[in-house]
Design a protein around this motif. Sequence first.
Motif, short mmCIF file in Angstrom:
data_model
loop_
_atom_site.label_atom_id
_atom_site.label_comp_id
_atom_site.label_asym_id
_atom_site.label_seq_id
_atom_site.Cartn_x
_atom_site.Cartn_y
_atom_site.Cartn_z
N THR A 57 14.32 -1.59 27.10
CA THR A 57 14.67 -0.67 26.65
C THR A 57 14.55 0.67 27.73
OG1 THR A 57 12.75 0.27 25.48
CG2 THR A 57 14.12 -0.86 24.24
N ASP A 59 12.46 2.85 27.60
CA ASP A 59 11.14 3.10 27.59
C ASP A 59 10.32 2.12 28.42
OD1 ASP A 59 11.26 5.15 25.73
OD2 ASP A 59 10.81 3.58 23.89
N HIS A 60 10.81 0.86 28.79
CA HIS A 60 10.35 0.03 29.79
C HIS A 60 10.87 0.41 31.28
CE1 HIS A 60 10.58 -2.63 26.12
NE2 HIS A 60 9.49 -2.56 26.30
#
Length: 121
Positions: A57, A59-60
């Motif tokens: 995502t 966020d990664h």
Amino acid sequence: MSEQDTTLFGKIIRREIPADIVFENDELIAFRDIAPSAPVHVLFVPKTPIASLDAATPDHAALLGRLMIAAAEYARSEGFAEDGYRVVMNCGRDAGQTVFQVHLHLLAGAPLGGFGARHAH
């Protein structure tokens, strides 16, 4: 424990099985592939379980960037940068992913044929 935590790489991270570890920090681990496709074949794995690039995502993003930078820094430190090296990430069974934990393959140590060998990018 998630499914990714039970992978071969999760077991290496937890030291449940041995590996020839060449790099490690709080977020990443790198070790030599047991079935190398080149004279140098090192796998770079985030310790955060992510099944595949497709499961990543936004966020990664920073973690995946640090994974790439770690591979590049290792290649430079081992003297592969001048002659060149390849970084590969397989995503899914049809692409050759056999362990469902995101990882990069760093290949070096000899001229690498195959994909990209005849393409100037």
